[in-house]
Write a protein that holds these residues in place. Structure first.
Motif, PDB file in Angstrom:
ATOM      1  N   GLN A  92       0.817  -1.214   0.000  1.00 16.26           N
ATOM      2  CA  GLN A  92       0.000   0.000   0.000  1.00 16.26           C
ATOM      3  C   GLN A  92       0.852   1.266   0.000  1.00 16.26           C
ATOM      4  O   GLN A  92       0.343   2.364   0.215  1.00 16.26           O
ATOM      5  CB  GLN A  92      -0.943  -0.004   1.208  1.00 16.26           C
ATOM      6  CG  GLN A  92      -2.008  -1.087   1.134  1.00 16.26           C
ATOM      7  CD  GLN A  92      -2.963  -1.060   2.306  1.00 16.26           C
ATOM      8  OE1 GLN A  92      -2.899  -0.188   3.170  1.00 16.26           O
ATOM      9  NE2 GLN A  92      -3.864  -2.018   2.345  1.00 16.26           N
ATOM     10  N   THR A  93       2.151   1.121  -0.273  1.00 19.75           N
ATOM     11  CA  THR A  93       3.038   2.269  -0.441  1.00 19.75           C
ATOM     12  C   THR A  93       3.582   2.251  -1.867  1.00 19.75           C
ATOM     13  O   THR A  93       4.271   1.314  -2.260  1.00 19.75           O
ATOM     14  CB  THR A  93       4.202   2.226   0.561  1.00 19.75           C
ATOM     15  OG1 THR A  93       3.682   2.290   1.894  1.00 19.75           O
ATOM     16  CG2 THR A  93       5.144   3.402   0.340  1.00 19.75           C
ATOM     17  N   LEU A  94       3.236   3.271  -2.633  1.00 23.86           N
ATOM     18  CA  LEU A  94       3.687   3.352  -4.019  1.00 23.86           C
ATOM     19  C   LEU A  94       5.128   3.841  -4.055  1.00 23.86           C
ATOM     20  O   LEU A  94       5.452   4.879  -3.471  1.00 23.86           O
ATOM     21  CB  LEU A  94       2.785   4.308  -4.804  1.00 23.86           C
ATOM     22  CG  LEU A  94       3.215   4.581  -6.253  1.00 23.86           C
ATOM     23  CD1 LEU A  94       3.096   3.320  -7.100  1.00 23.86           C
ATOM     24  CD2 LEU A  94       2.372   5.710  -6.857  1.00 23.86           C
ATOM     25  N   VAL A  95       6.001   3.096  -4.735  1.00 22.85           N
ATOM     26  CA  VAL A  95       7.392   3.490  -4.905  1.00 22.85           C
ATOM     27  C   VAL A  95       7.625   3.858  -6.367  1.00 22.85           C
ATOM     28  O   VAL A  95       7.355   3.058  -7.270  1.00 22.85           O
ATOM     29  CB  VAL A  95       8.359   2.368  -4.482  1.00 22.85           C
ATOM     30  CG1 VAL A  95       9.801   2.770  -4.758  1.00 22.85           C
ATOM     31  CG2 VAL A  95       8.176   2.042  -3.005  1.00 22.85           C
ATOM     32  N   LEU A  96       8.091   5.091  -6.588  1.00 24.16           N
ATOM     33  CA  LEU A  96       8.427   5.578  -7.913  1.00 24.16           C
ATOM     34  C   LEU A  96       9.942   5.731  -8.001  1.00 24.16           C
ATOM     35  O   LEU A  96      10.578   6.158  -7.040  1.00 24.16           O
ATOM     36  CB  LEU A  96       7.775   6.931  -8.188  1.00 24.16           C
ATOM     37  CG  LEU A  96       6.275   7.058  -7.944  1.00 24.16           C
ATOM     38  CD1 LEU A  96       5.874   8.528  -7.848  1.00 24.16           C
ATOM     39  CD2 LEU A  96       5.496   6.388  -9.066  1.00 24.16           C
ATOM     40  N   ILE A  97      10.519   5.397  -9.151  1.00 27.43           N
ATOM     41  CA  ILE A  97      11.926   5.677  -9.411  1.00 27.43           C
ATOM     42  C   ILE A  97      11.981   6.555 -10.652  1.00 27.43           C
ATOM     43  O   ILE A  97      11.593   6.127 -11.740  1.00 27.43           O
ATOM     44  CB  ILE A  97      12.743   4.389  -9.609  1.00 27.43           C
ATOM     45  CG1 ILE A  97      12.659   3.520  -8.348  1.00 27.43           C
ATOM     46  CG2 ILE A  97      14.204   4.720  -9.917  1.00 27.43           C
ATOM     47  CD1 ILE A  97      13.430   2.227  -8.432  1.00 27.43           C
ATOM     48  N   ASP A  98      12.404   7.794 -10.459  1.00 26.03           N
ATOM     49  CA  ASP A  98      12.355   8.798 -11.527  1.00 26.03           C
ATOM     50  C   ASP A  98      10.951   8.884 -12.124  1.00 26.03           C
ATOM     51  O   ASP A  98      10.777   9.028 -13.336  1.00 26.03           O
ATOM     52  CB  ASP A  98      13.385   8.481 -12.618  1.00 26.03           C
ATOM     53  CG  ASP A  98      14.812   8.674 -12.147  1.00 26.03           C
ATOM     54  OD1 ASP A  98      15.028   9.536 -11.274  1.00 26.03           O
ATOM     55  OD2 ASP A  98      15.709   7.974 -12.643  1.00 26.03           O
ATOM     56  N   GLY A  99       9.942   8.789 -11.254  1.00 25.16           N
ATOM     57  CA  GLY A  99       8.559   8.901 -11.684  1.00 25.16           C
ATOM     58  C   GLY A  99       7.944   7.639 -12.231  1.00 25.16           C
ATOM     59  O   GLY A  99       6.761   7.634 -12.585  1.00 25.16           O
ATOM     60  N   VAL A 100       8.699   6.529 -12.303  1.00 24.87           N
ATOM     61  CA  VAL A 100       8.184   5.266 -12.849  1.00 24.87           C
ATOM     62  C   VAL A 100       7.652   4.404 -11.706  1.00 24.87           C
ATOM     63  O   VAL A 100       8.411   4.048 -10.803  1.00 24.87           O
ATOM     64  CB  VAL A 100       9.283   4.504 -13.605  1.00 24.87           C
ATOM     65  CG1 VAL A 100       8.733   3.182 -14.146  1.00 24.87           C
ATOM     66  CG2 VAL A 100       9.842   5.345 -14.733  1.00 24.87           C
ATOM     67  N   PRO A 101       6.356   4.027 -11.707  1.00 22.35           N
ATOM     68  CA  PRO A 101       5.849   3.108 -10.689  1.00 22.35           C
ATOM     69  C   PRO A 101       6.613   1.793 -10.756  1.00 22.35           C
ATOM     70  O   PRO A 101       6.671   1.153 -11.809  1.00 22.35           O
ATOM     71  CB  PRO A 101       4.376   2.926 -11.066  1.00 22.35           C
ATOM     72  CG  PRO A 101       4.035   4.151 -11.869  1.00 22.35           C
ATOM     73  CD  PRO A 101       5.289   4.485 -12.621  1.00 22.35           C
ATOM     74  N   SER A 102       7.215   1.374  -9.625  1.00 24.00           N
ATOM     75  CA  SER A 102       8.175   0.276  -9.662  1.00 24.00           C
ATOM     76  C   SER A 102       7.734  -0.964  -8.908  1.00 24.00           C
ATOM     77  O   SER A 102       8.531  -1.876  -8.696  1.00 24.00           O
ATOM     78  CB  SER A 102       9.525   0.764  -9.105  1.00 24.00           C
ATOM     79  OG  SER A 102      10.034   1.820  -9.898  1.00 24.00           O
ATOM     80  N   GLY A 103       6.474  -1.030  -8.483  1.00 25.02           N
ATOM     81  CA  GLY A 103       5.979  -2.243  -7.850  1.00 25.02           C
ATOM     82  C   GLY A 103       5.997  -3.416  -8.814  1.00 25.02           C
ATOM     83  O   GLY A 103       5.871  -3.243 -10.031  1.00 25.02           O
ATOM     84  N   ASP A 104       6.143  -4.623  -8.285  1.00 25.41           N
ATOM     85  CA  ASP A 104       6.266  -5.834  -9.102  1.00 25.41           C
ATOM     86  C   ASP A 104       4.939  -6.582  -9.113  1.00 25.41           C
ATOM     87  O   ASP A 104       4.505  -7.090  -8.076  1.00 25.41           O
ATOM     88  CB  ASP A 104       7.372  -6.714  -8.520  1.00 25.41           C
ATOM     89  CG  ASP A 104       7.664  -7.936  -9.381  1.00 25.41           C
ATOM     90  OD1 ASP A 104       6.903  -8.199 -10.319  1.00 25.41           O
ATOM     91  OD2 ASP A 104       8.665  -8.617  -9.090  1.00 25.41           O
ATOM     92  N   PRO A 105       4.254  -6.696 -10.277  1.00 30.35           N
ATOM     93  CA  PRO A 105       2.963  -7.390 -10.327  1.00 30.35           C
ATOM     94  C   PRO A 105       3.041  -8.870  -9.976  1.00 30.35           C
ATOM     95  O   PRO A 105       2.023  -9.489  -9.693  1.00 30.35           O
ATOM     96  CB  PRO A 105       2.526  -7.217 -11.789  1.00 30.35           C
ATOM     97  CG  PRO A 105       3.309  -6.073 -12.316  1.00 30.35           C
ATOM     98  CD  PRO A 105       4.614  -6.104 -11.572  1.00 30.35           C
ATOM     99  N   SER A 106       4.250  -9.461  -9.970  1.00 27.63           N
ATOM    100  CA  SER A 106       4.377 -10.887  -9.673  1.00 27.63           C
ATOM    101  C   SER A 106       4.538 -11.178  -8.196  1.00 27.63           C
ATOM    102  O   SER A 106       4.554 -12.337  -7.790  1.00 27.63           O
ATOM    103  CB  SER A 106       5.561 -11.484 -10.436  1.00 27.63           C
ATOM    104  OG  SER A 106       6.793 -11.048  -9.908  1.00 27.63           O
ATOM    105  N   THR A 107       4.675 -10.130  -7.347  1.00 30.48           N
ATOM    106  CA  THR A 107       4.804 -10.347  -5.912  1.00 30.48           C
ATOM    107  C   THR A 107       3.429 -10.382  -5.255  1.00 30.48           C
ATOM    108  O   THR A 107       2.418 -10.015  -5.863  1.00 30.48           O
ATOM    109  CB  THR A 107       5.662  -9.245  -5.267  1.00 30.48           C
ATOM    110  OG1 THR A 107       5.050  -7.971  -5.509  1.00 30.48           O
ATOM    111  CG2 THR A 107       7.066  -9.247  -5.851  1.00 30.48           C
TER     112      THR A 107
END
Length: 616
Positions: A92-107
């Motif tokens: 429930q915490t969104l992590v962006l790297i240089d504005g790119v959503p970086s969550g992993d859909p396979s986790t």
């Protein structure tokens, strides 16, 4: 071939068309850059200077300075590392790297694994605590973190060696001109580690490569083109459950994680209008191998794509409207199951930005391919009571669809409902972080419903156990997290500074009829304190001391296994030989404290490191 769609929507903005030349600039509030003082939410920014001051490749050493945050790690560096904000789970915490959503859909929860990061490529870390789902969508129920990678105006590098034969090397190079800026940075970490299993004796090592780059070209005074990319590859030794006891112990298992991401975009900025459009991809592959247990072999693949537009329009009478939207595609594969999902969204946020009063309110509409439409609303306000003293308040709703893993994996449950939340906060702050005197206090509460948890068919029985004999995900009902955050930073003299962060969170399962009703959420310590003291001597020598105190917590939802409280101290030193060369070193866990973050997993004892940093 996807037919990429861009929906118009909005995000919070400032009425002033130009950004301040000094002071912190943040993006998590709206998706567009704005001065930190104009954002009414609770936001903390850690800069490159502070990252280098803390030292080391381990990003969790930096994250402990952020109020309201907890992290868990399964063993040594390289183990799965997750961050939680204000008692919310990592998903429930969104992590962006240089504005790119970086969550992993396979986790499991679509979360971001911090193990794939090293501090050598990071320029700044920005954390918005509390919900911002109106702007960022489903994963922003607990908070939003944006990590910006480095652009050096020149070249720099460092080498460090220390405990567990850890070798860390970083390098960065770049240039900044009137119309063009670009930079590339990389890091390498290699360590023998220590046993992932707390009762083990075999060392579990880790090796990781990390490289990032970004660039911006100003075509005209109003139009710029942007691009960024990142690649990370790591291999970690793991422990498992070997025969004949099948208890957690030493094994020869390993896991490889490869992740790449990138974004291309265009930015248009005039006095009354700002637009930022882009297309981003994140792709991950996680492979586990256990030579002693073929059932321990696995491959997980995740991929997400996103087309987005953020915008801002300055309106009369110091009002501003932000507009933008997004369309997301995600997919998941694990060798047995696979699936896809899509979500389109639009959002709008109207704000008034006076000299002393800032008020914003907005609405978002999501349409998910599996769960249909959902509306969420949010509002924020801040008022400068007297000079530098601000009163803040916020309300936000959250909506998070079940992940593809929770729906389609061997533990999947297609009958799951989305998680929902309502959050409230009120706070008072004096000045900004980095000022000679800074202080802030915030109280908050988040009520969530339809929370997703795991049901084990080994310890219970349910109809779905007939097809999911090992267990399945299910909606457990209601939960609450409420607490308090405080931070005080003082500059005693021009060369002596201190900072103290205290966080209190009380979590509770409030589901009627649930056997765990009234229990605390797992691995959420109620009390956490982080303090630091730094002194720069007249001869170029800098000394620092860090203290981290973490209260007790429960390791499981049933609250049967207790994690004891602990205190860790670190000593740091650096010496600037000249403008080019700097020597540095530290001792971590100076009292050689034995402690536990996750039950059964080992943690680091006392360790010393020494290094050199070069700049040109």
């Amino acid at each position: 071939m996807h037919k990429y769609l861009l929906f118009l929507g909005t995000s919070l903005a400032v009425a002033q068309p130009a950004l301040a030349d000094d002071g912190e600039i943040v993006v998590t509030a709206t998706g567009l850059a704005q001065p930190a003082e104009s954002a009414p939410q609770s936001i903390t920014v850690i800069t490159r200077k502070e990252i280098e001051q803390v030292q080391g490749a381990d990003v969790t050493r930096v994250l402990t300075r952020l109020p309201g945050t907890t992290f868990t790690r399964t063993g040594p560096m390289g183990g799965v590392t997750l961050i939680g904000v204000r008692g919310a789970p990592a998903g429930q915490t969104l992590v962006l790297i240089d504005g790119v959503p970086s969550g992993d859909p396979s986790t499991t929860g679509g979360e971001f694994d911090l193990a794939q990061l090293a501090t050598g490529t990071i320029d700044s870390i920005e954390l918005l605590r509390g919900p911002n789902s109106v702007v960022w969508g489903s994963q922003a129920m607990g908070g939003v973190m944006n990590i910006t990678t480095r652009i050096e105006n020149g070249v720099s590098g460092s080498v460090e060696y220390g405990g567990a034969d850890r070798v860390t090397a970083t390098a960065a190079a770049g240039l900044k001109g009137e119309r063009f800026e670009a930079g590339v940075s990389g890091s390498f970490v290699d360590t023998d580690g220590y046993s992932a299993a707390a009762n083990g004796t075999e060392k579990d090592g880790y090796r990781q490569y990390n490289i990032a780059g970004r660039a911006r070209y100003r075509v005209t005074d109003a139009l710029s083109l942007t691009a960024n990319a990142r690649y990370s590859q790591g291999k970690a030794d793991l422990d498992g459950y070997p025969a004949p006891t099948y208890t957690f112990a030493d094994t020869d298992a390993t896991e490889k994680l490869r992740v790449w991401s990138g974004r291309i975009g265009a930015v248009y900025e005039t006095e009354g209008l700002q637009l930022n459009a882009g297309y981003a991809i994140t792709d991950s592959r996680r492979e586990g191998r256990d030579p002693e247990d073929p059932w321990g072999n696995y491959t997980f693949k995740g991929r997400s794509e996103r087309a987005e537009l953020f915008g801002r329009v300055a309106l009369p009478a110091r009002f501003a409207l932000n507009f933008g939207g997004a369309y997301d595609w995600s997919e998941f594969r694990n060798g047995f199951e696979e699936g896809k999902a899509e979500n389109g969204s639009i959002h709008a946020l109207l704000g008034y930005y006076g000299d002393r009063l800032v008020v914003t309110g907005g609405v978002r509409y999501d349409h998910h391919t599996d769960f249909g439409g959902e509306w969420t609303v949010g509002a924020n306000a801040s008022y400068e009571v007297v000079r530098d003293l601000r009163l803040r308040a916020a309300y936000g709703e959250g909506f998070k669809a079940p992940t593809l893993y929770q729906l389609l994996s061997q533990y999947g449950n297609p009958a799951l409902s989305p998680e929902r939340s309502k959050s409230y906060e009120v706070g008072l702050s004096y000045a900004e972080r980095g000022a000679p005197v800074y202080a802030a206090i915030t109280a908050y509460r988040r009520d969530a419903s339809d929370l997703i948890d795991f049901f084990s068919c080994w310890t219970g029985n349910a109809p779905l156990c007939a097809t999911r004999p090992d267990g399945f995900y299910y909606n457990v009902g209601k939960g609450r997290a409420q607490g308090l955050e405080m931070e005080v930073a003082l500059q005693w003299t021009p060369t002596l500074t201190s900072n103290v962060v205290y966080s209190y969170v009380h979590t509770e399962n409030r589901t009627a009829g649930d056997p765990n009703r009234g229990n605390r959420f797992a691995r959420r310590p109620a009390h956490m304190i982080t303090g630091s003291l730094d002194w720069e001597t007249p001869i170029g020598l800098a000394l620092g001391f860090d203290l981290r105190v973490v209260g007790s917590a429960w390791d499981d939802a049933a609250n049967t296994t207790r994690l004891d409280s602990y205190a860790l101290g670190d000593l740091r030193a650096s010496y600037r030989v000249n403008d080019t060369v700097e020597l540095f070193g530290r001792v971590e866990n100076i009292w050689d404290q034995r402690y536990t973050i996750a039950g059964g997993y080992g943690t680091q004892g006392r360790a010393a490191y020494i290094g050199v940093r070069l700049r040109k």
